[in-house]
Design a protein around this motif. Structure first.
Motif, mmCIF file in Angstrom:
data_model
loop_
_atom_site.group_PDB
_atom_site.id
_atom_site.type_symbol
_atom_site.label_atom_id
_atom_site.label_comp_id
_atom_site.label_asym_id
_atom_site.label_seq_id
_atom_site.Cartn_x
_atom_site.Cartn_y
_atom_site.Cartn_z
ATOM 1 N N ASP B 164 16.915 23.414 35.224
ATOM 2 C CA ASP B 164 16.244 21.997 35.535
ATOM 3 C C ASP B 164 16.981 21.345 34.499
ATOM 4 N N GLY B 246 11.646 20.676 35.590
ATOM 5 C CA GLY B 246 11.261 20.999 34.389
ATOM 6 C C GLY B 246 10.068 21.297 33.975
ATOM 7 N N THR B 248 8.619 19.449 30.990
ATOM 8 C CA THR B 248 8.538 20.711 29.283
ATOM 9 C C THR B 248 8.316 19.605 29.165
ATOM 10 N N LYS B 257 18.523 20.437 30.258
ATOM 11 C CA LYS B 257 17.426 20.512 29.033
ATOM 12 C C LYS B 257 16.061 20.495 29.425
ATOM 13 N N PRO B 258 15.164 21.900 30.512
ATOM 14 C CA PRO B 258 13.701 21.004 30.884
ATOM 15 C C PRO B 258 13.612 20.517 30.478
ATOM 16 N N THR C 182 4.940 26.171 24.807
ATOM 17 C CA THR C 182 4.941 25.111 25.632
ATOM 18 C C THR C 182 6.670 23.937 25.669
ATOM 19 N N LYS C 188 9.856 26.707 32.002
ATOM 20 C CA LYS C 188 10.009 25.047 32.895
ATOM 21 C C LYS C 188 8.190 25.553 33.600
#
Lengths: 297, 310, 286
Positions: B164, B246, B248, B257-258, C182, C188
């Motif tokens: 993701d 993702g 995040t 990277k998410p 988090t 995710k």
């Protein structure tokens, strides 16, 4: 000696030019064919998963929450109903606004600003339109989750694209045509209807096709303003009924439904959606073909 | 085209005996049509202003409890601990949009050239509706395909654990906006008068020279328009992005990277937060910001376009 | 909304009158029931709402039910704003829960029992975890499957968005209130149960949690402290990770809304359709 050298380099240049030209042509062909094949593959994949097992009882049947074998009838009907209502609102408005911007609007900063704003509106996520629709219809008018609210919110969502595409299409009409018409004594309005619109029709139709396709596949707005449920009966023309569309049903089946054949319903619904969008595109193109014919005749 | 010009002309010659009454009527029709169009334009702008007001009204309340500095410059988004830094999402939106355009614009313009110039007209007539179909695929389906086909593929290619991130989101978005840019550019290229193109060839220009020297400049207005509309769609798309980005809240220092963008964060959290909370206000502010960003990007594109014309 | 309120009052009055006159001809009175019910809130309860409204509409053709779903907290909020009559919520919104304060003046009507399961991708090679291990994984302390008895591979944590009813319940019941991580390269969040299912099925070495209903054989439903997540274990009291699903109403429900909730709570629906939807009937819990 020097003469022949320049001749050589000229010829070399021509050859290089030709080679780069051939490479360019090949590149364009490759990209064009590549895009087409990619699209076809994507479509084939969706259809291949969804077409087998597609039946009339699925298309017209009532949905089921527990047992496998539920249909999509009311959702599909709502899809058409909402699409037609929303196009009935957005096409006249979008066309008129586009014509105004292209033909009548003074060329000043304010109009330039309006133009940029309309484009900006095209990037507002549909979710926000949905929240706006809730504030307007559910809270403001208190009519609950309805087909009508969904259709109007959807129309608002599609207005910017339609307006800008219309304006662009009108602007791309060669000025000679307009001048000719005006010189022959036609009024501006006559010129717009008889000269500009027919010439711009191609572009406008592209806009309508893109809009209709997007409206048909839109789910975020409908979930919020028209709900995830249908009235549960076929051919319910009441615009105040709850109006889950096929795209919403697809979203629901994919994200929350418990029915054992949820995955199957999702792929079948996706296939139906795609087929319908194809049909809509074809139907919308009929006027274009007719105009083309007339021109050729 | 000769036909379309002759139509009003014929009518005019037929209308001469009718005299002044007819002219009045025509003028009246013209005036009312003009007012009608203006009213529509006002309405469209009205919708826009209402939307702006709608988002701003709620969004601005954010700054009662969050400083401007924190909102725009902090990358700490932990609303449960009263940390409201939106930088991650703003940066994410810029990154995803830029990468999407970098992928989609060159491909789309080449595809548009292909349709408008190179392909035999019969082939082009078949391909156009096929491309339009891509628009009709619901974004949920795109997202699902991204999740089940693209991300596993990215995992195998790159060897990352998740897949993701910005790259996945940009690829999905690029496919989604491809038809918008291609088809509107295609229309723009087709309206370039044939005589320009024929003139260029007659002067001995190669196809490449004709395309870069004549066709693209002549159609640039429409192509830029196409890119703007495609970009707008990319900035505002939610349902598909949310499935592959993702979600995040961390700055993406790699394409895999998410992370999160404005839209995906709004759609993930908006349904789940209390109505009157700072959190909710901050999400509305992010909606407003989204609009501001797209206006900014549009203004930049327009500026570049003007510079190019001079 | 005003005319609607009037309508329900009228309907209620008429129902009462008819009931009194007919001396308990309940079915006859119910079929004359009319009005409009708007349901909003938890998407996890949506299948149940839709099924119940289909059946209810057959019995009471004059009642119009429209249902939508966004998130659990949307339910009681919409009820408070007056834009929904029923707010579906995965927790009792008339009390405080982590992250959300209570909604005053609302009544929580229990409609079903919902079990949840911790799930993992098959490749993880783990069939059960202790509560402590779950807490460590979801808070990011343990990052490799080998530390909890699996193979040597990074743990990919898939979480639901803050405020998801499933998340609130899983945090309260399975993690006993500990916090989630988090951030991270292997973390995710997903938007819905369906997305969670797809993510866990297709992401190697992933772990997440979901309503028991959605568990498929393409994933591992983890035993928690050696108790398997099954309906039987919920009923006999050994599996603790479950909660009631609630329909929140403004005060005690009245009119069509009351009849609808009563229909869902009736033995016929609880032991019929609700069971088929794989929720657990209210009466099964002692």
């Amino acid at each position: 000696m020097s003469m022949s050298a320049t001749g050589m380099s000229d010829r070399r240049q021509v050859r290089r030019k030709r080679r780069s030209d051939r490479m360019f042509t090949a590149l364009v062909w490759a990209v064009g064919i590549g895009c087409t094949l990619f699209t076809l593959a994507l479509i084939a994949m969706i259809l291949e998963k969804g077409m087998p097992g597609l039946s009339w009882s699925f298309i017209f049947g009532l949905p089921s929450e527990i047992d496998a074998g539920g249909g999509i009838g009311p959702a599909l009907f709502n899809s058409f109903y909402i699409l037609i209502l929303s196009l009935a609102i957005s096409i006249p408005l979008g066309l008129a606004a586009g014509i105004y911007l292209a033909e009548f609007a003074p060329d000043n900063k304010l109009i330039g600003f309006v133009r940029i704003c309309v484009e900006g509106l095209a990037s507002v996520p549909s979710l926000i339109f949905g929240l706006f629709g809730i504030a307007l219809f559910v809270e403001g008018m208190g009519i609950g989750l309805t087909i009508l609210g969904g259709a109007i919110s959807l129309a608002l969502l599609n207005l910017p694209l339609l307006t800008r595409v219309t304006e662009e299409a009108m602007r791309s009409v060669p000025p000679e045509y307009k001048q000719g018409s005006l010189a022959l004594g036609a009024t501006h309005t006559q010129t717009i209807f008889k000269v500009c619109l027919p010439v711009a029709l191609n572009g406008i139709m592209t806009g309508i096709c893109l809009t209709a396709g997007r409206a048909f596949g839109e789910s975020a707005v409908i979930v919020l303003v028209a709900g995830v449920s249908t009235s549960g009966i076929m051919w319910d023309f009441d615009p105040l009924s709850p109006g889950a569309t096929l795209a919403v049903h697809l979203w629901y089946v994919q994200s929350e439904a418990i029915v054992p054949d949820a995955a199957e319903i999702a792929s079948k619904s996706a296939a139906v959606l795609l087929i319908v969008v194809l049909l809509i595109n074809m139907v919308l193109r009929i006027p274009l073909w007719l105009v083309d014919r007339k021109k050729q005749a | 085209m000769s036909k379309s010009i002759s139509a009003p002309a014929r009518q005019q010659s037929g209308g001469v005996p009718a005299g002044i009454g007819r002219r009045m009527r025509l003028r009246l029709a013209h005036r009312s049509f003009r007012i009608l169009c203006a009213a529509a334009a006002v309405l469209v702008s009205g919708v826009l202003l209402t939307m702006l007001f709608f988002m701003f009204r709620t969004g601005v309340l954010t700054f009662q409890s969050v400083s401007l500095r924190e909102f725009f410059l902090s990358a700490e988004w932990e609303p449960e601990n009263d940390k409201y830094g939106a930088l991650v999402f703003i940066a994410g939106t810029f990154m995803v949009t830029a990468l999407t355009l970098a992928i989609a614009v060159p491909i789309s313009i080449l595809a548009a050239l292909f349709l408008a110039e190179l392909a035999p007209s019969r082939l082009a007539r078949v391909i156009r509706p096929i491309l339009d179909l891509l628009v009709g695929i619901p974004s949920v389906v795109y997202g699902y395909m991204g999740l089940t086909l693209l991300i596993p593929a990215l995992r195998t290619v790159t060897g990352s654990n998740l897949g993701d991130g910005v790259l996945a989101a940009s690829l999905v978005l690029a496919i989604m906006i491809l038809p918008t840019i291609t088809r509107i550019s295609d229309d723009a290229i087709r309206t370039v008068p044939r005589k320009y193109i024929q003139g260029s060839y007659a002067l001995g220009a190669t196809r490449f020279q004709t395309v870069t020297g004549v066709i693209l400049p002549a159609a640039s207005r429409g192509i830029v328009q196409a890119c703007i509309l495609g970009m707008a769609r990319a900035i505002g798309e939610t349902m598909a992005v949310v499935m592959v980005i993702g979600n995040t809240p961390q700055l993406a220092d790699s394409l895999l990277k998410p992370t999160s963008v404005l839209t995906s964060n709004i759609v993930m959290q908006m349904p789940n937060v209390p109505f009157d909370s700072t959190w909710n206000n901050a999400l509305y502010m992010m909606g407003f910001l989204l609009l501001a960003i797209s206006l900014l990007m549009i203004a930049v594109v327009r500026l570049l376009q003007k510079k190019g014309e001079n | 909304m005003k005319w609607y309120g009037k309508l329900t009052t009228l309907t209620l009055a008429a129902t009462l009158l008819l009931g009194a006159a007919g001396g308990g001809a309940a079915t006859a009175a119910a079929s004359k029931l009319s009005g409009k019910i708007v349901v909003n809130g938890s998407s996890a309860l949506l299948p149940l709402t839709l099924q119940a409204s289909n059946e209810f509409k057959k019995l009471n053709p004059k009642v119009r039910i429209s249902a939508s779903a966004a998130g659990s907290v949307t339910g009681p909020q919409a009820v408070r704003k007056g834009i929904a009559d029923i707010g579906a919520c995965d927790w009792d919104a008339s009390t405080d829960v982590p992250g959300f304060s209570k909604f005053d003046g609302q009544v929580a009507n229990k409609v079903a029992v919902i079990p949840f399961a911790a799930i993992a991708n098959k490749s993880a090679g783990v069939s059960g975890l202790t509560t402590k291990q779950l807490q460590d994984i979801f808070s990011g302390k343990v990052k490799n499957w080998k530390d909890v008895g699996g193979k040597d591979a990074d743990i990919v944590v898939v979480n639901r968005a803050f405020g998801s009813g499933t998340r609130v319940n899983f945090q309260m019941k399975a993690l006993q209130g500990t916090d989630f991580i988090t951030k991270g390269d292997n973390y995710k969040e997903v938007k819905s149960s369906g997305d969670m299912k797809t993510a866990i099925e297709t992401t190697p070495n992933s772990i997440g949690y979901i309503d028991l209903v959605y568990v498929t054989d393409k994933m591992t439903a983890l035993k928690i402290d050696n108790v398997a997540p099954t309906t039987d274990n919920v009923i006999n009291g050994s599996y603790k990770v479950w909660s009631y699903g609630y329909f929140m109403t403004k005060g005690q429900p009245t009119g069509a809304t009351k009849a609808f909730i009563e229909y869902i709570q009736s033995a016929k629906f609880q032991n019929g359709s609700l069971k088929k939807l794989k929720f657990i009937p209210l009466t099964a819990m002692k």
